[in-house]
Design an enzyme around this catalytic site. Structure first.
Site, mmCIF file in Angstrom:
data_model
loop_
_atom_site.group_PDB
_atom_site.id
_atom_site.type_symbol
_atom_site.label_atom_id
_atom_site.label_comp_id
_atom_site.label_asym_id
_atom_site.label_seq_id
_atom_site.Cartn_x
_atom_site.Cartn_y
_atom_site.Cartn_z
ATOM 1 N N SER A 1 0.838 -1.192 0.000
ATOM 2 C CA SER A 1 0.000 0.000 0.000
ATOM 3 C C SER A 1 0.876 1.247 0.000
ATOM 4 C CB SER A 1 -0.963 -0.045 1.200
ATOM 5 O OG SER A 1 -1.983 0.909 1.067
ATOM 6 N N HIS B 1 -7.549 -5.562 -1.366
ATOM 7 C CA HIS B 1 -6.341 -4.846 -0.945
ATOM 8 C C HIS B 1 -5.464 -5.725 -0.061
ATOM 9 C CE1 HIS B 1 -3.934 -1.285 -0.598
ATOM 10 N NE2 HIS B 1 -3.994 -1.291 0.709
ATOM 11 N N ASP C 1 -8.906 -4.932 -5.939
ATOM 12 C CA ASP C 1 -8.540 -4.037 -4.839
ATOM 13 C C ASP C 1 -9.685 -3.066 -4.563
ATOM 14 O OD1 ASP C 1 -7.376 -2.126 -3.138
ATOM 15 O OD2 ASP C 1 -5.404 -2.443 -4.010
#
Length: 801
Positions: free
Chosen positions: A667, A774, A740
């Site tokens: 991330s 994610h 995601d």
């Protein structure tokens, strides 16, 4: 039609990039063993600490689970077959343990193949409830602790699509949502639309974050209403009673006297710009038959709401029951128009109103910063009020006297200053079975603190004098252990449930009498080490300085049996995540403990210590902007200082080869990785997972950046590694979940960076994991990800020339 799982096993070979097709691969056996190690059970303790429920946790699900039908709509990920979340971790079984005797019992009446979630005790500790998910329905079970038996209590399937699916409404009563009778089959998408989808703005500002999975068509609106509409049901464990009519309930809670319900109901029109929780809503009070008593607020869509971190909508918000009164509701109202950067003597006011009686709201107090929460007391003379602001990174705790109306500042500090934190107050149950402040017989509070210090986290419990504003430490964990209090079993007698671990000892639960300082406590669990392959690996928290003098830390792991003098420097893998600070002193604080047990999670770098790498995990990457400066104004130079300092520290220790170093992150850590490769020559390779690399695709702010692209275009450009893709010549492995759902990290971020680097002749590989969000959950995807990362590290770091 959804693609087959087989066709989606072509991970690196995406057709759009015409690369080599690759079927699922498996990493070295020891990495697979670590990944699939069965985790220790999770623990839930009853009020009073007599009973403990141990929940067996599953390892990772097969990719077929993720391939099941899914609705991605209104910011939600839902299973259309069972009206629940489509991506959720489940418990695989329950055991009941008597903490006093140590006896462990099985529970009869459990579902044949348990998929357990949302375990919750009632207030007297005699029952517990949980949800069980099947392919086509979700059911609510109640465990009778004395009888050690569970039974399903609902008739219609539970609807867990939005918000909490159930709540206790007393010791023997549950309130839950069900799928309405006669709802019919899932609506079928029309073969052709009735017209185009049109959105329009007529001059009203409506900035919004880059949300994903939003409603995009009238058909999506129909689907959202279908799957989130529920019928409220009250069950006294003997009979079910429907409450009101079906609606979309975003939240529900029961009054302290268990006579009324506080409901927030989603209304039309549904937004195409914000997720479901930003849709228009009505907040109201009903009785237990569904009879409407009072409408408290009609809240418009959050479209167009200010988006600063200290901004709020200029409408009443945060409706909740006041824990120390029978049926009083409190709510917050902005006093500055909701604009955090506007100068104002007060930011928020907290108001109270009787849920059923006539009368105007009463203002309880005003806060100079944004109101965050209040912990009500067992008497009217004492409550604790918390307020803070992001802009100045300051937070305050105040005492509130409901009788006099006085709000007095008790304690204030920087929100980034962990060393000064006094801790969280212990609570007890009042006459309504609601949690309120525990006050000792001497009038002092009992606080539970993480114990951050220059030596790392050393949790402690202190008694805090409200008059002198000084604390007396009653107990502190002792090296070489990391031990923290989980629950106060008897706060007056200082009998606590603690979780204790060390570098070599698996976390286990103890009962400790804090009055006996020399005692180690009574162990009540005996969990074994699930990570046998990590035994013998050394761990230490190292400290070092960057060039400007800022102190940094990181967790260093070295292979079993490694001797620096004999074996020489190792290839290095650094894993990090940048964080922003307004003070260099706060940024330099030591975070975490040097005495924690080494847990191996799929998302971390520890696997490769078994492959001969020195691992620096949680390497501090502070970005500081003091005074009027914003941290991101100096982002890239500070990244360099952080990374260079870490590499040189390992080299000076003789354990790290400064010419063979990889960097990685997930991330925002992936964003960091790409920037380090674009702007420095410190590394041999990088691994970036599920990142955002072009900040112009997140133009209304990101991470801790409050300014928009139009306010600070140079910041957005210079912080985007995509802007400097032509400079990325260090080999970069990009990994991204195909689905995601995180705001800003659309898969297109990795796709476009891959294309840009490839177009300029860089060395880059892009792996898109089928069905993953994610965070990643499918066993095949995770094993393949470990294989990809191993190949990358070995090729470009360990064996680099």
């Amino acid at each position: 039609m959804r693609r087959s799982v087989l066709s989606l096993c072509l991970l690196a070979g995406l057709a759009a990039h015409a690369q080599d097709n690759v079927t699922y691969q498996r990493p070295p056996a020891v990495l697979e063993e670590l990944l699939l190690a069965k985790p220790t059970p999770s623990v839930s303790v009853s009020r009073g600490g007599e009973w403990m429920i141990l929940t067996e946790r599953n390892s990772y699900e097969p990719v077929e689970e993720l391939a099941q039908p899914e609705l991605r709509i209104a910011g939600l990920r839902l299973n259309p077959r069972n009206f629940g979340p489509s991506r959720q971790a489940y418990g695989a079984g329950l055991q009941l343990k008597n903490i006093r005797t140590g006896e462990v019992f099985s529970i009869s009446g459990m579902p044949a193949e348990p998929r357990i979630s949302s375990l919750s005790w009632n207030s007297n500790g005699q029952r517990a409830a949980f949800l069980h998910s099947e392919n086509d329905r979700i059911d609510l079970y109640v465990i009778d602790i004395a009888g050690r038996a569970a039974r399903k209590i609902n008739t219609a399937p539970v609807n867990a699509a939005m918000g909490a699916a159930y709540t206790w409404a007393g010791n023997d009563t549950l309130l839950y949502k069900t799928v309405p009778a006669g709802i019919g089959a899932l609506p079928v998408q029309p073969a052709a639309p009735q017209g185009p989808v049109v959105q329009e703005s007529k001059g009203r500002a409506a900035a919004s974050r880059t949300y994903q999975d939003l409603i995009k068509s009238p058909y999506d609106e129909t689907l959202f209403a279908y799957i989130t509409t529920s019928q409220l049901v009250l069950n006294n464990l003997q009979t079910e009673q429907k409450i009101g009519t079906p609606a979309i309930y975003a939240s529900m809670s029961v009054s302290p006297d268990k006579q009324y319900l506080l409901l927030r109901r989603i209304e039309k029109p549904f937004s195409y710009l914000v997720p479901a929780y930003g849709f228009p809503s009505t907040t109201l009070v009903t009785d237990l038959n569904g009879g409407e008593k009072k409408v408290l607020a009609k809240t418009p869509s959050s479209e167009g709401a200010p988006i600063g971190f200290d901004d709020v909508m200029d409408v009443p918000r945060g409706f909740s029951w006041k824990d120390d009164e029978a049926h009083t509701i409190t709510y917050i109202k902005a006093l500055d128009g909701g604009l955090g950067r506007k100068k104002a003597p007060f930011r928020d006011g907290l108001y109270a109103i009787d849920a059923v009686a006539a009368g105007e709201p009463k203002e309880l107090f005003r806060t100079q910063r944004r109101f965050r929460r209040v912990i009500w007391g067992s008497t009217k003379e004492l409550a604790l009020v918390y307020e803070s602001m992001f802009a100045d990174r300051r937070e305050r705790i105040s005492t509130f006297n409901s009788v006099t109306g006085r709000l007095d500042s008790l304690f204030e500090k920087s929100s980034n200053d962990a060393y000064s934190d006094i801790g969280t107050p212990f609570t007890v149950y009042n006459q309504y079975n609601e949690r309120v402040l525990f006050v000792r017989k001497n009038g002092e509070l009992l606080l539970n603190s993480d114990g951050a210090s220059p030596e790392g986290d050393m949790p402690f419990v202190q008694s805090y004098n409200l008059k002198t504003r000084k604390g007396t430490v009653l107990w502190r964990c002792q090296a070489p252990y990391y031990e923290r209090v989980i629950e106060a079993l008897d706060p007056e007698k200082l009998i606590m449930l603690t979780l204790r671990e060390s570098v070599t000892d698996v976390p286990n639960y103890y009962i400790r009498d804090l009055r006996k300082r020399s005692a180690t406590g009574t162990p009540i669990t005996d969990f074994a080490n699930p990570y046998k392959a990590m035994e013998g690996v050394s761990k230490q928290k190292i400290s070092y300085k960057r060039a400007d003098g800022l102190n940094l830390t990181g967790n260093l792991y070295l292979p079993k049996g490694y001797d620096a003098k004999k074996d020489g420097p190792l290839p290095v893998f650094i894993w990090a995540y940048p964080r922003e600070y307004k003070s260099a002193a706060d940024a330099a604080q030591v975070r975490g403990s040097r005495y924690t047990f080494t847990r191996v999670g799929y998302g971390g770098p520890l696997f490769w210590v078994t492959q001969g790498y020195a691992i620096l995990d949680n390497a501090e990457m502070p970005i500081v902007g003091e005074g009027n400066k914003e941290p991101n104004d100096n982002f890239i130079p500070q990244l360099y200082l952080n990374a260079h300092a870490a590499i040189q520290a390992l080299a000076k220790m003789g354990v790290g080869d400064s010419t063979r170093v990889a960097v990685g992150g997930h991330s925002y850590g992936a964003f960091m990785t790409a920037n380090l490769l674009a702007h420095t020559k410190l590394f041999k390779a990088g691994i970036a997972r599920s990142g955002a690399y072009n900040r112009t695709l997140t133009p209304f702010g990101f991470q801790a950046e409050e300014r928009t692209y139009w306010q600070a275009p140079e910041v957005y450009y210079n912080m985007s590694p995509f802007s400097f893709a032509d400079k990325i010549k260090t080999p970069l492995l990009l990994i991204h979940g195909e689905m995601d759902n995180n705001s800003g990290t659309f898969p297109i971020q990795s796709e476009r960076l891959y294309n840009a680097i490839k177009g300029h002749g860089g060395t880059v590989r892009f792996v898109q994991l089928p069905f993953e969000s994610h965070g990643y959950t499918a066993r095949e995807n995770l094993l393949h990800m470990l294989w990809e990362q191993t190949q990358w590290l070995n090729t470009y770091v360990r064996d680099a020339k």
